[in-house]
Design a protein around this motif. Structure first.
Motif, PDB file in Angstrom:
ATOM      1  N   GLN A   1      30.062   8.078  33.300  1.00  0.00           N
ATOM      2  CA  GLN A   1      29.068   7.503  34.076  1.00  0.00           C
ATOM      3  C   GLN A   1      27.758   8.767  34.319  1.00  0.00           C
ATOM      4  O   GLN A   1      26.749   8.431  34.171  1.00  0.00           O
ATOM      5  CB  GLN A   1      29.668   7.487  35.616  1.00  0.00           C
ATOM      6  N   SER A   2      28.338   9.993  34.656  1.00  0.00           N
ATOM      7  CA  SER A   2      27.483  10.972  34.687  1.00  0.00           C
ATOM      8  C   SER A   2      26.774  11.412  33.327  1.00  0.00           C
ATOM      9  O   SER A   2      25.617  12.053  33.409  1.00  0.00           O
ATOM     10  CB  SER A   2      28.133  12.055  35.311  1.00  0.00           C
TER      11      SER A   2
ATOM     12  N   LEU B   1      32.988   6.912  26.925  1.00  0.00           N
ATOM     13  CA  LEU B   1      32.404   6.159  28.363  1.00  0.00           C
ATOM     14  C   LEU B   1      32.225   7.438  29.423  1.00  0.00           C
ATOM     15  O   LEU B   1      32.997   8.065  29.361  1.00  0.00           O
ATOM     16  CB  LEU B   1      33.387   5.368  28.763  1.00  0.00           C
TER      17      LEU B   1
ATOM     18  N   THR C   1      38.690   7.712  35.658  1.00  0.00           N
ATOM     19  CA  THR C   1      38.323   6.495  35.708  1.00  0.00           C
ATOM     20  C   THR C   1      37.747   5.819  34.233  1.00  0.00           C
ATOM     21  O   THR C   1      38.124   4.795  33.976  1.00  0.00           O
ATOM     22  CB  THR C   1      37.061   6.387  36.853  1.00  0.00           C
ATOM     23  N   THR C   2      37.016   6.568  33.492  1.00  0.00           N
ATOM     24  CA  THR C   2      36.356   6.137  32.387  1.00  0.00           C
ATOM     25  C   THR C   2      37.606   6.065  31.328  1.00  0.00           C
ATOM     26  O   THR C   2      37.422   5.284  30.393  1.00  0.00           O
ATOM     27  CB  THR C   2      35.141   7.071  31.798  1.00  0.00           C
TER      28      THR C   2
ATOM     29  N   LYS D   1      42.001   5.016  42.763  1.00  0.00           N
ATOM     30  CA  LYS D   1      40.921   4.783  43.715  1.00  0.00           C
ATOM     31  C   LYS D   1      41.962   5.208  44.888  1.00  0.00           C
ATOM     32  O   LYS D   1      41.060   6.145  45.803  1.00  0.00           O
ATOM     33  CB  LYS D   1      40.299   3.361  44.006  1.00  0.00           C
TER      34      LYS D   1
HETATM   35  C1  F6R Z   1      37.022   8.702  39.715  1.00  0.00           C
HETATM   36  C2  F6R Z   1      35.905   9.379  39.085  1.00  0.00           C
HETATM   37  C3  F6R Z   1      36.324  10.414  37.850  1.00  0.00           C
HETATM   38  C4  F6R Z   1      35.400  10.198  36.789  1.00  0.00           C
HETATM   39  C5  F6R Z   1      35.870  11.394  35.552  1.00  0.00           C
HETATM   40  C6  F6R Z   1      34.937  10.931  34.489  1.00  0.00           C
HETATM   41  O1  F6R Z   1      36.635   7.861  40.761  1.00  0.00           O
HETATM   42  O2  F6R Z   1      34.789   9.421  39.317  1.00  0.00           O
HETATM   43  O3  F6R Z   1      37.748  10.242  37.383  1.00  0.00           O
HETATM   44  O4  F6R Z   1      35.477   8.752  36.240  1.00  0.00           O
HETATM   45  O5  F6R Z   1      35.624  12.536  36.070  1.00  0.00           O
HETATM   46  O6  F6R Z   1      33.278  10.967  34.865  1.00  0.00           O
HETATM   47  P1  F6R Z   1      32.218  10.673  34.004  1.00  0.00           P
HETATM   48  O7  F6R Z   1      32.201   8.835  34.250  1.00  0.00           O
HETATM   49  O8  F6R Z   1      31.036  10.875  34.694  1.00  0.00           O
HETATM   50  O9  F6R Z   1      32.291  10.893  32.869  1.00  0.00           O
END
Ligand code: F6R
Length: 614
Positions: free
Chosen positions: A350-351, A348, A305-306, A488
């Motif tokens: 999330q985690s 970018l 996603t990112t 998604k």
């Molecule tokens: C899709 C999803 C994964 C994360 C990817 C990166 O819904 O959650 O594709 O986006 O593993 O994760 P982060 O954003 O945590 O670096």
């Protein structure tokens, strides 16, 4: 990847320990277990399945004790079996250990330990660690073994033998009030609770109990008891003093709050997340914009996603600010990027823990690049590694599938693009104010779409939930929206959906089209004339071949009245915010399809929230 938790307290910790792995389950959920140190030694209970399933069979919280560790697993080495489930025990059962990460030299270590008589019960890489500690503890002289730090010494000796990545937590009958933990490239935090201390892979492990935390850095280890802890450098044993971070997340934010799934809750939180993104300190946006302007080239990186967020960023920087900032999927970064000291890399995540992105960022830094990050999790590895970090403030995202965090990042990138556009004289201050006014309406418009359209989207999703293959098509910035939307669908509904630029279709994929192939067309508003005309043209190409199309559009009159077989009509909005609305619709479409197909929505098969392996 996996979730680690530990509690050192003064009363029975079975229930909070069980609770804490419930909160970590999104990190891995094929099996779980706990080890509690009681008056009769270490009791391990573990099995395959979700935390609730395992708890029903094994009564995880039952053992009595004041100290314990727990784990939720996402299998890497060794199948999903009870034997491979953590915690793992030493031969005599006097040490129990949990691990997140991958020990790359485990095979040689296992051979060595087997030769020396250690008996292994699992196929995991983890089990070697606990046998190594046992080996070093046993081989120390009696006098040393009596010393107060004998276990610590054996633990560190074992840790130093490990290659790869790890967050490790261990308990032992020889030190009944201590949890030993260490970290390299997999996250580990300590929760400071006054008369009870905690450890966890992230704050969710103990957010119900304390808001004060200390984040461990790579190559550090800690010894944690109920009212004390210390942290040392693994290599030289020197004490490390760290500041206590206050967690701003609320424990209620990490609960479902009446929604059937976290995914739906998090989709519905998007109006607030956009507000939070718009409230990110203007000075931070200005700073990241300065960094972009001052660099000769800027890469945007992310994965999954990112990566698609980065791609949206690429389109926004190009169309709004007139600069080219290539998006690269972090896992391919080294194969593509050319780095020097005039390069800026913006990560970018999330985690803030994703291995591919973290690794790419480290690589860029080592080559002299400047680095920045937009991250949701405070204190995470990427947040700390980047020279400059914006915390996006989206609150905990528990569903494994990212929705609200991704949208927030898109908004922050858009704000930076606008800031740069003014400085590059692509936008006047007046235009900027006008665009910002449009964006400020996005939260209420998303809310309206959620209120007014979700029933209809539910119906449509149910009606077409039997379709096994989709094409998701868009042009311009609707192309990354199509990609993200198709992801998604794949991850939550396990339905194949291929995202593609609509203009690319005629160069091959069009051969697939007949009455059995279903497409979604992400239409721009008619005000975006060229894109609108070209997107309509692509839809016509599909229609001419009897392909089935669901159109996401803004109610504009079209020449061909029956261009779409189904349509989801959105309120008329300015072009700058239109793609985000279609993304929200696609998130709901995927969600309701998954509901119709009875999927495991918040924890889809084979996925994990933070992928901390290569
Ligand atoms: C899709 C999803 C994964 C994360 C990817 C990166 O819904 O959650 O594709 O986006 O593993 O994760 P982060 O954003 O945590 O670096």
């Amino acid at each position: 990847m996996c979730g680690i938790s530990g509690i050192a307290g003064f009363k029975n910790i079975g229930i909070p320990l069980l609770d804490s792995i419930r909160h970590l389950e999104y990190r891995g959920y094929d099996s779980c277990g706990i080890a509690i140190l009681g008056s009769h030694g270490i009791e391990v209970r573990k099995n395959i399945g979700s935390v609730d399933e395992v708890n029903e069979r094994e009564r995880l919280s039952e053992p009595d004790g004041k100290l314990g560790i727990a784990h939720t697993r996402w299998a890497t080495h060794g199948g999903v079996t009870k034997e491979n489930t953590h915690p793992h025990l030493s031969c005599k059962g006097d040490f129990a250990l949990v691990h997140n990460g991958i020990i790359s030299n485990y095979q040689e270590l296992k051979k060595e330990l087997t030769r020396e008589g250690h008996k292994f019960h699992s196929e995991t890489d983890t089990e070697v660690i606990v046998h190594l500690v046992e080996k070093y503890f046993k081989s120390s002289k009696d006098s040393v073994r009596q010393a107060h730090d004998a276990v610590e010494k054996a633990f560190i000796k074992a840790i130093k033998r490990l290659e790869g990545t790890y967050a490790v937590a261990m308990v032992t009958i020889y030190e009944k009030d201590k949890i030993f933990c260490a970290k390299k490239e997999s996250p580990l935090v300590i929760g400071i609770g006054g008369d009870t201390n905690y450890i966890g892979s992230d704050f969710n492990a103990f957010i119900d109990y304390t808001k004060n935390a200390v984040v461990l850095d790579d190559d550090e280890y800690a010894v944690v008891s109920k009212d004390r802890y210390f942290i040392k450098n693994t290599a030289n044993g020197e004490t490390v003093r760290k500041k206590i971070t206050e967690i701003h997340w609320d424990s209620d934010m990490a609960k479902k709050g009446g929604y059937p799934h976290y995914m739906l809750k998090e989709i519905y939180e998007q109006p607030q997340c956009v507000i939070n993104a718009l409230q990110v300190d203007k000075l931070l946006i200005k700073k990241i914009s300065d960094m972009i302007i001052e660099s000769k080239k800027t890469y945007l990186i992310g994965v999954g996603t990112t990566y698609y967020v980065s791609l949206i960023g690429e389109y926004q920087f190009s169309s709004v600010a007139g600069i080219f900032t290539p998006a690269i999927s972090s896992d391919e970064f080294k194969n593509l990027a050319h780095i020097d000291k005039n390069t800026l890399v913006i990560a970018l995540s999330q985690s803030g823990e994703t291995y591919d992105t973290l690794n790419a960022l480290k690589y860029a830094k080592n080559k002299g690049a400047k680095t920045a990050a937009i991250v949701n999790v405070m204190g995470s590895s990427i947040a700390r590694l980047a020279d400059y970090t914006i915390l996006q403030g989206s609150g905990p995202e528990i569903c494994v599938i990212s929705t609200k965090a991704a949208l927030s990042q898109m908004i922050i990138l858009l704000m930076a693009a606008i800031e740069i556009a003014v400085r590059n004289k692509k936008l006047t201050v007046k235009n900027k104010t006008e665009i910002e006014r449009h964006i400020s309406h996005l939260p209420e418009i998303i809310q309206r779409v959620l209120n007014e359209k979700s029933g209809f989207i539910h119906t449509i999703a149910q009606k077409y939930s039997h379709i096994n293959n989709w094409l998701y098509l868009g042009r311009g910035k609707y192309y990354p929206i199509a990609l993200e939307s198709s992801l998604k669908m794949k991850e939550v509904a396990y339905v194949h959906a291929e995202g593609m630029p609509a203009g690319f279709l005629k160069h091959g994929t069009i051969a697939l089209i007949d009455e059995n192939l279903y497409s979604i067309m992400f239409m721009p508003p008619k005000s975006d004339e060229d894109l609108y005309r070209l997107s309509s043209g692509s839809a016509e190409e599909i229609k001419a071949r009897k392909g089935f199309i669901i159109g996401f559009h803004f109610g504009d009159k079209r020449e061909s009245e029956k261009l779409f077989n189904e349509e989801i009509v959105l309120p008329k909005v300015p072009d700058i915010i239109a793609p985000f609305l279609e993304l929200v619709v696609a998130q709901l479409f995927a969600y309701f399809t998954a509901v119709a197909l009875k999927r495991n929505i918040d924890k889809p098969r084979s996925l994990a929230k933070s992928v901390t392996v290569a």
